[in-house]
Motif scaffolding. Structure first.
Motif, PDB file in Angstrom:
ATOM      1  N   GLU A  96      73.375 -52.353 -26.895  1.00 16.84           N
ATOM      2  CA  GLU A  96      73.522 -51.083 -26.887  1.00 16.84           C
ATOM      3  C   GLU A  96      72.582 -50.113 -27.585  1.00 16.84           C
ATOM      4  O   GLU A  96      72.607 -49.027 -27.990  1.00 16.84           O
ATOM      5  CB  GLU A  96      74.846 -50.785 -27.679  1.00 16.84           C
ATOM      6  CG  GLU A  96      76.105 -51.393 -27.199  1.00 16.84           C
ATOM      7  CD  GLU A  96      76.563 -51.088 -25.665  1.00 16.84           C
ATOM      8  OE1 GLU A  96      76.014 -50.566 -25.308  1.00 16.84           O
ATOM      9  OE2 GLU A  96      77.526 -51.747 -25.500  1.00 16.84           O
ATOM     10  N   HIS A 115      79.123 -47.743 -34.191  1.00 15.71           N
ATOM     11  CA  HIS A 115      80.048 -48.288 -32.776  1.00 15.71           C
ATOM     12  C   HIS A 115      80.760 -49.235 -33.185  1.00 15.71           C
ATOM     13  O   HIS A 115      80.239 -50.460 -33.429  1.00 15.71           O
ATOM     14  CB  HIS A 115      79.135 -48.666 -31.576  1.00 15.71           C
ATOM     15  CG  HIS A 115      79.725 -49.261 -30.494  1.00 15.71           C
ATOM     16  ND1 HIS A 115      80.963 -48.464 -30.037  1.00 15.71           N
ATOM     17  CD2 HIS A 115      79.533 -50.194 -30.076  1.00 15.71           C
ATOM     18  CE1 HIS A 115      81.294 -49.238 -29.029  1.00 15.71           C
ATOM     19  NE2 HIS A 115      80.512 -50.421 -28.907  1.00 15.71           N
ATOM     20  N   HIS A 120      85.127 -51.668 -32.285  1.00 13.60           N
ATOM     21  CA  HIS A 120      86.145 -51.549 -31.199  1.00 13.60           C
ATOM     22  C   HIS A 120      87.543 -51.689 -32.139  1.00 13.60           C
ATOM     23  O   HIS A 120      88.053 -52.610 -32.024  1.00 13.60           O
ATOM     24  CB  HIS A 120      85.907 -53.103 -30.731  1.00 13.60           C
ATOM     25  CG  HIS A 120      84.680 -53.213 -30.080  1.00 13.60           C
ATOM     26  ND1 HIS A 120      84.296 -54.389 -29.459  1.00 13.60           N
ATOM     27  CD2 HIS A 120      83.691 -52.223 -29.503  1.00 13.60           C
ATOM     28  CE1 HIS A 120      82.947 -54.241 -28.763  1.00 13.60           C
ATOM     29  NE2 HIS A 120      82.705 -52.904 -28.804  1.00 13.60           N
ATOM     30  N   HIS A 123      86.912 -49.726 -24.013  1.00 15.89           N
ATOM     31  CA  HIS A 123      85.720 -50.457 -24.859  1.00 15.89           C
ATOM     32  C   HIS A 123      85.713 -50.046 -26.456  1.00 15.89           C
ATOM     33  O   HIS A 123      85.935 -50.789 -27.322  1.00 15.89           O
ATOM     34  CB  HIS A 123      84.405 -49.869 -24.362  1.00 15.89           C
ATOM     35  CG  HIS A 123      83.220 -50.421 -24.858  1.00 15.89           C
ATOM     36  ND1 HIS A 123      81.957 -50.695 -24.352  1.00 15.89           N
ATOM     37  CD2 HIS A 123      83.020 -51.099 -26.231  1.00 15.89           C
ATOM     38  CE1 HIS A 123      81.022 -51.255 -25.092  1.00 15.89           C
ATOM     39  NE2 HIS A 123      81.708 -51.268 -26.326  1.00 15.89           N
TER      40      HIS A 123
HETATM   41 ZN   LIG Z   1      81.039 -52.107 -28.124  1.00 16.46          ZN
END
Ligand SMILES: [Zn+2]
Length: 255
Positions: A99, A117, A119, A192
């Motif tokens: 990413e 970031h 989840h 996501h």
């Molecule tokens: Zn991710």
């Protein structure tokens, strides 16, 4: 902050987001980054675990190659792999997160110094639902959610992780800025997870916590007839209140 201090702060941010009680990531899920200067940033190494990795889990990376890839017309999987290897400065041979393009893009905005970031299970209950976009962008539930997460979240339609996600994010974020004239504080990616760009590491930690709490509250409202989103006039009022501005200044992240 000097580069070593910045790296230490990034490690602490990652361990905070990765602690099991927060239920935001397990194993190698999620990634974080911190801007060093106009040319370089730290990003999590591919495969490192947010909750447990030390400084060795992060790669000093150049902005140039991932941004060039993001703005290119076409790119193969091989080009992505080569770009990530070419962008890594140290440690030698380290592989930046898949990413990395998304992180480079967000960190290239003035005022964005850290990105987290994750989840989170509570957020993904929304992003993976049939009504995901409607619920994620339908409105705000509490004054705290408005103060920390902004007047609305940015919604990104599902795309292939890596370059695909970075491209979809760019399109969605530019539309958001066009509509609201500010950068989003919370970005929800369909099927996501959550992306939080911040001025400081504290902002990323706090906003992630408040966004996860708001997602749990939203899920709870489904047991009692569904959400009552705050009217837009109340949202505007919170965004304009001087005591909110003071609160944000105290957090160290005023405009
Ligand atoms: Zn991710």
């Amino acid at each position: 902050l000097t580069a070593p201090e910045l790296l230490n702060r990034l490690v602490r941010l990652s361990q905070t987001l990765g602690q099991p009680a927060w239920d935001c990531v397990i194993l190698g899920e999620g990634n974080t980054s911190a801007r060093v200067d106009d040319d370089t940033f730290y990003v999590k190494a591919s495969g490192a675990q947010l909750g447990t990795a030390g400084p060795e889990g992060y790669v000093l990376t150049k902005f140039g190659p991932p941004l060039a890839l993001l703005y290119s017309e076409e790119a193969t999987d091989e080009a992505v792999t080569e770009t990530l290897l070419a962008a890594a400065i140290e440690p030698p041979g380290a592989r930046p997160s898949v990413e990395t393009m998304m992180h480079a893009y967000l960190l290239s905005y003035e005022g964005i110094n850290f990105v987290g970031h994750t989840h989170p299970t509570a957020i993904n209950a929304i992003t993976c639902s049939a009504r995901g976009q409607e619920l994620a962008t339908g409105g705000r539930l509490t004054p705290e959610e408005i103060a920390f997460c902004g007047r609305s979240s940015c919604w990104v339609p599902y795309s292939d992780p890596g370059l695909g996600l970075a491209r979809a994010l760019r399109t969605a974020l530019e539309a958001f800025v066009e509509e609201y004239s500010v950068l989003p504080r919370t970005i929800l990616v369909q099927n996501h997870g959550l992306i939080v760009p911040g001025r400081t590491a504290e902002e990323v930690e706090t906003t992630t916590q408040i966004a996860v709490k708001a997602a749990r509250t939203l899920a709870g409202t489904m047991a009692f007839g569904g959400p009552h989103f705050l009217p837009l006039c109340e949202v505007d009022r919170i965004c304009a209140r001087p005591d909110e501005a003071i609160r944000l200044r105290k957090m160290g992240w005023s405009e």
